[in-house]
Scaffold this motif. Sequence first.
Motif, PDB file in Angstrom:
ATOM      1  N   ALA A  93      40.734   0.539   7.374  1.00  0.00           N
ATOM      2  CA  ALA A  93      41.942   1.238   6.943  1.00  0.00           C
ATOM      3  C   ALA A  93      42.015   2.586   7.656  1.00  0.00           C
ATOM      4  N   PHE A  94      43.236   3.082   7.830  1.00  0.00           N
ATOM      5  CA  PHE A  94      43.459   4.338   8.536  1.00  0.00           C
ATOM      6  C   PHE A  94      44.225   5.320   7.665  1.00  0.00           C
ATOM      7  N   THR A  95      43.715   6.532   7.549  1.00  0.00           N
ATOM      8  CA  THR A  95      44.514   7.566   6.912  1.00  0.00           C
ATOM      9  C   THR A  95      45.597   7.976   7.906  1.00  0.00           C
ATOM     10  N   GLY A  96      46.835   7.924   7.442  1.00  0.00           N
ATOM     11  CA  GLY A  96      47.952   8.222   8.334  1.00  0.00           C
ATOM     12  C   GLY A  96      48.321   7.065   9.224  1.00  0.00           C
ATOM     13  N   GLY A  97      47.836   5.859   8.911  1.00  0.00           N
ATOM     14  CA  GLY A  97      48.128   4.707   9.754  1.00  0.00           C
ATOM     15  C   GLY A  97      48.293   3.443   8.928  1.00  0.00           C
ATOM     16  N   ASP A  98      48.262   2.291   9.603  1.00  0.00           N
ATOM     17  CA  ASP A  98      48.487   0.994   8.964  1.00  0.00           C
ATOM     18  C   ASP A  98      47.375   0.034   9.386  1.00  0.00           C
ATOM     19  N   PRO A  99      46.680  -0.570   8.415  1.00  0.00           N
ATOM     20  CA  PRO A  99      46.818  -0.426   6.963  1.00  0.00           C
ATOM     21  C   PRO A  99      46.204   0.886   6.476  1.00  0.00           C
TER      22      PRO A  99
END
Length: 274
Positions: A146-152
């Motif tokens: 998972a990514f903070t500021g991203g997808d997912p």
Amino acid sequence: MRRGTVIAVGGHESDDGRAVRRLLDPGVFCVAGGRELLRCVRASRARGEPVCVVPMTLGRDPELVSDAARTLLGLDPEERAGTVLAEPFGTAEHLVGWLRAAATRVPEDGALLVTAPSGDPFVDADLFRIARLVRQYGRHRTVEVAFTGGDPDPAEGVRRCRALGAERVVLLPAAWVTPRAPDPERCEPGGPLLTASATAGVLEARVGDAWHRHDRHGDDGLPRGLTAAHTHGLSHSHSHSHGPGGHSHGPDDHAHEPGAHAASHALPFSRSLR
């Protein structure tokens, strides 16, 4: 014994250095790139101190290395004469080893959610490869990204882990930034990737190697730094350069079991790591 000034320069993996500052010795300057880096180097050189700049990437920000090199090219000849650019703090291969070591602290029945701030499409795609290797050579059945500021994002990552049957989800940071748990009832932070003592050990090794190359070969590290971002991108999965600083600095640093390199070539980038 440390020589002169050490400047750690941070990028998106460390919130421009803010997230790594607490792990560093008080004598180490920690700055963002660009003008802040340039001002710090010039102030140290004005005091007559030699300077070593260490890009604090964990292997997911090749632009940080190139940007630092370009910034140092803005120094005048006298300032540059006493300034060196170290190899990056870590590579993607180091990151696999550090994540695998962190994963050993998580019970086997838990799901791992490898998290990091979103970068460019290539470094984000590469995190799926890194997480796949963590799963391949670990003991956890479920490893997601998972990514903070991203997808997912982390909330979606937790939902995926839960959908796969995980009762417990642990956020495993693949960055200096430790994300907040999006659903504290169902997930928990896995702590920092590296301790202060481990960070200090790797940093000292990078600084020592940089001055060794400078003293023995007159190498200030800038030409190599300028090309760092060019070796990334589409060809990255076929690049395994470790650099002079690529030796082991912690438990299970490299994750080079038989087949590890072959697996990294053969595995497609996938949104599912199952």
